[in-house]
Design a protein around this motif. Structure first.
Motif, PDB file in Angstrom:
ATOM      1  N   ALA A  24      48.198  87.531 -30.135  1.00 56.71           N
ATOM      2  CA  ALA A  24      48.470  86.216 -30.735  1.00 56.71           C
ATOM      3  C   ALA A  24      48.225  86.203 -32.239  1.00 56.71           C
ATOM      4  CB  ALA A  24      47.628  85.134 -30.048  1.00 56.71           C
ATOM      5  N   ALA A  25      47.161  86.841 -32.692  1.00 56.78           N
ATOM      6  CA  ALA A  25      46.848  86.829 -34.131  1.00 56.78           C
ATOM      7  C   ALA A  25      47.911  87.563 -34.932  1.00 56.78           C
ATOM      8  CB  ALA A  25      45.477  87.446 -34.377  1.00 56.78           C
ATOM      9  N   ARG A  26      48.357  88.702 -34.425  1.00 51.79           N
ATOM     10  CA  ARG A  26      49.394  89.466 -35.141  1.00 51.79           C
ATOM     11  C   ARG A  26      50.731  88.750 -35.125  1.00 51.79           C
ATOM     12  NH1 ARG A  26      48.426  95.782 -34.014  1.00 51.79           N
ATOM     13  NH2 ARG A  26      46.267  95.786 -34.658  1.00 51.79           N
ATOM     14  N   LEU A  27      51.088  88.183 -33.990  1.00 50.56           N
ATOM     15  CA  LEU A  27      52.350  87.459 -33.914  1.00 50.56           C
ATOM     16  C   LEU A  27      52.306  86.211 -34.785  1.00 50.56           C
ATOM     17  CD1 LEU A  27      55.160  87.261 -32.711  1.00 50.56           C
ATOM     18  CD2 LEU A  27      54.154  86.076 -30.745  1.00 50.56           C
ATOM     19  N   ALA A  28      51.212  85.480 -34.742  1.00 47.83           N
ATOM     20  CA  ALA A  28      51.068  84.261 -35.549  1.00 47.83           C
ATOM     21  C   ALA A  28      51.216  84.580 -37.028  1.00 47.83           C
ATOM     22  CB  ALA A  28      49.717  83.613 -35.280  1.00 47.83           C
ATOM     23  N   PHE A  31      54.619  84.463 -38.386  1.00 42.44           N
ATOM     24  CA  PHE A  31      55.151  83.116 -38.581  1.00 42.44           C
ATOM     25  C   PHE A  31      54.424  82.368 -39.703  1.00 42.44           C
ATOM     26  CE2 PHE A  31      56.749  83.923 -34.328  1.00 42.44           C
ATOM     27  CZ  PHE A  31      57.953  83.255 -34.306  1.00 42.44           C
ATOM     28  N   GLY A  32      53.333  82.947 -40.189  1.00 43.59           N
ATOM     29  CA  GLY A  32      52.547  82.278 -41.221  1.00 43.59           C
ATOM     30  C   GLY A  32      51.566  81.264 -40.659  1.00 43.59           C
ATOM     31  N   TRP A  33      51.167  81.445 -39.387  1.00 35.23           N
ATOM     32  CA  TRP A  33      50.250  80.534 -38.719  1.00 35.23           C
ATOM     33  C   TRP A  33      48.974  81.255 -38.348  1.00 35.23           C
ATOM     34  CZ3 TRP A  33      54.718  79.619 -34.871  1.00 35.23           C
ATOM     35  CH2 TRP A  33      55.676  78.779 -35.441  1.00 35.23           C
ATOM     36  N   GLU A  37      46.890  78.070 -33.996  1.00 34.89           N
ATOM     37  CA  GLU A  37      48.106  77.252 -34.112  1.00 34.89           C
ATOM     38  C   GLU A  37      49.177  77.756 -33.151  1.00 34.89           C
ATOM     39  OE1 GLU A  37      48.583  75.711 -38.637  1.00 34.89           O
ATOM     40  OE2 GLU A  37      48.369  77.892 -38.399  1.00 34.89           O
ATOM     41  N   LEU A  38      49.353  79.084 -33.091  1.00 30.63           N
ATOM     42  CA  LEU A  38      50.346  79.653 -32.179  1.00 30.63           C
ATOM     43  C   LEU A  38      49.979  79.351 -30.736  1.00 30.63           C
ATOM     44  CD1 LEU A  38      52.883  81.323 -31.633  1.00 30.63           C
ATOM     45  CD2 LEU A  38      51.427  83.358 -31.668  1.00 30.63           C
TER      46      LEU A  38
END
Length: 100
Positions: A24-28, A31-33, A37-38
């Protein structure tokens, strides 16, 4: 890699079934989140994803797509989890394409 040097961390990994696991942290970050938030957007059902397996000349590659609102992140992944290509696009919201 020399002795004592850590192996480079792959952006994404695959589980024992071969499915890609997106942190989640890498994917977020893409997106700049923040990861929170993600996760909140995911809990609210606002994040969709798709995995497409390459065929013929694209055998051994996968296209991962993650969409939320007007943003769509796509990556071409190799079997080992390496990102060969990636992009973030701003796209029309669903149901709004082709309207004047």
């Amino acid at each position: 890699m020399t002795a004592g040097e850590a192996a480079p961390e792959l952006p994404f990994v695959r589980d024992e079934d071969g499915s890609f696991v997106l942190d989640a942290a890498r994917l977020a970050k893409r997106f700049g989140w923040s990861a929170e938030e993600l996760r909140d957007l995911m809990r609210r059902g606002l994040v969709t994803s798709r995995v497409e397996r390459g065929e013929a000349e694209d055998e051994g590659r996968w296209r991962l797509s993650v969409r939320c609102g007007n943003r769509c992140w796509q990556a071409i992944m190799l079997a080992d989890g390496t990102v060969a290509e990636e992009q973030l696009e701003f796209v029309p919201p669903p149901g709004r394409r082709g309207r004047a």
